[in-house]
Design a protein around this motif. Sequence first.
Motif, mmCIF file in Angstrom:
data_model
loop_
_atom_site.group_PDB
_atom_site.id
_atom_site.type_symbol
_atom_site.label_atom_id
_atom_site.label_comp_id
_atom_site.label_asym_id
_atom_site.label_seq_id
_atom_site.Cartn_x
_atom_site.Cartn_y
_atom_site.Cartn_z
ATOM 1 N N ASN A 124 4.481 -4.720 -5.533
ATOM 2 C CA ASN A 124 3.585 -3.764 -6.172
ATOM 3 C C ASN A 124 4.213 -3.179 -7.438
ATOM 4 N N LEU A 135 0.822 -1.209 0.000
ATOM 5 C CA LEU A 135 0.000 0.000 0.000
ATOM 6 C C LEU A 135 0.858 1.262 0.000
ATOM 7 N N SER A 142 -1.126 1.849 -10.730
ATOM 8 C CA SER A 142 -0.359 1.845 -9.477
ATOM 9 C C SER A 142 -1.242 1.488 -8.291
ATOM 10 N N LEU A 143 -2.405 2.141 -8.198
ATOM 11 C CA LEU A 143 -3.307 1.855 -7.081
ATOM 12 C C LEU A 143 -3.854 0.439 -7.185
ATOM 13 N N GLN A 170 -2.457 -2.180 -8.603
ATOM 14 C CA GLN A 170 -1.424 -3.144 -8.261
ATOM 15 C C GLN A 170 -1.159 -3.145 -6.762
ATOM 16 N N ALA A 171 -1.235 -1.958 -6.132
ATOM 17 C CA ALA A 171 -1.095 -1.895 -4.673
ATOM 18 C C ALA A 171 -2.203 -2.691 -4.008
ATOM 19 N N HIS A 230 3.696 6.704 -7.580
ATOM 20 C CA HIS A 230 2.938 7.756 -8.271
ATOM 21 C C HIS A 230 3.736 9.044 -8.384
ATOM 22 N N TYR A 244 2.274 2.750 -3.320
ATOM 23 C CA TYR A 244 1.467 3.523 -4.274
ATOM 24 C C TYR A 244 1.884 4.994 -4.350
#
Length: 545
Positions: free
Chosen positions: A142, A85, A426-427, A429-430, A92, A88
Amino acid sequence: MSILKVVEDRPTPKSVYNWRIYLLAAVASFTSCMIGYDSAFIGTTLALDSFKKEFHFDTMSSSSQNLINSNIVSLYQAGAFFGALFAYPVGHFWGRRIGLLTSAVVFLLGAGIMLGANGSRGIGLIYAGRVLAGVGVGAGSNITPIYISELAPPAIRGRLVGVYELGWQLGGLVGFWINYGVSETLPATHEQWIIPFAVQLIPAGLLLIGAVFLRESPRWLFSRGHRDKAIANLCWIRQLAENDIYVLEEIAAIDQALEEQRSTIGTGFWKPFKAAGTNKRVMWRLFLGSMLFFWQNGSGINAINYYSVTVFKSIGITGTNTGLLTTGIFGVVKTVFTFVWLLYLIDRVGRRNLLLIGAAGGSVCLWIVGAYIKIAQPVEHPKDHLESGGIAAVFFFYLWTVFYTPTWNGTPWVLNSEMFDSNMRSLAQAFAAASNWLWNFLVSRFTPQMFATMDYGVYFFFASLMICSIFFVFFLIPETKGIPLESMDRLFATKPIWRAHAHVVATLREDEEQFRQDVMESNLAERKLGLEQIEDTAVQQPKSS
């Protein structure tokens, strides 16, 4: 047909499949070597007599030993959950490259802390180091698949993301064998069990060294407005000029995808969170990604990875060294079939078919192993050698590994790396990686208790979950092989799911032909205009006397 031949969505210059793309994938995949080694070595290290002696396991009850073992193993997954988490915002704002380096540094700190543990200081340093190392590998789990998928040409995207899984298995192979090596060559002292802990430092160190070769993801650079740098990186990775038709098509597809995202999800740090809570299309894919890891862990793989000695003991294999040797062979089988998956299956057979085949075959094997344990009860009736029934059970266990490894082991990571928009990737995959570590944590935390209370029922439990996963995949997961990242929305919108891939591939070929025709017409128009300008200039020039 060559084993390395690829099936392309459009005509692709051979230079696109160059050494640079494989080097970038290999360097980034040192994160998975960290994960694989850490997942494999810990269970067999806890089984060493030297470790048990150092921390006074002989004075504890069996339930207390199980609790300590499960805490050591599961704290790593807990850290990885939060690491996935935390990665992310890093990925980003600062990019994929900085995210990979951060994961390596955090992992190194955690691994270093573990080396300070001994009998007098207690086991607390191992607890703390496992959490911190988990944060590092969670971040890597991630960012790495995202980074590789954003670099990869569609035809070999599965293969390149598969390099990540290969790194996992190579790290695991070393982790499975190292404790057999130290148990055979070193006396049962502090040095015997601390060496496997120290080896953790190697893959993280190699990632830091290899970082000099890493280039930032062009897709991330486009999304952040660094267009010139993005084009330069894309041309370097593809080994093509900026005006090459392949590069122009790829840039056009990225631009179109970004424009669509601005008009739907939006760009920025918080927009994906809003979409995750309000956009049904995004919510559905997040659910699919999380459930893929639920079914992956539901196969029983992490119960075997972390407690392999316990698993083989339940079949009737006795003796610490014999259990370590059998576990090492398990690691070899996994690694060999990961190569088969990587080089041939993932981009030929496809993601969807692999998951269906692996679930069906693996379930049958676990039913047979569980039935043998129920009938023979090898723990209650131990023998100094395996009889024919026990040998058959071991065979079907390894056959389960053959079914599982080239199917469910890495394919969920490939799917999650490619099924989301770049602004959501990104989110998403997190979220997917955190889901993996959550299910991983639950399995690793309660596996000792499951074996203590359910006995053969553990195998029936995992076999039943594998059957259920067949229905999930068949009705809900489309085939993604060869589909460009920018066309995933079209794929998931096509119904029925089991025919979506063929329909989208045909549509993409039509679009590609139209694009090339438009380019040719544009070029002809420019040439015609140029000829007209030359003629006009010639007419306007005065004649010489």
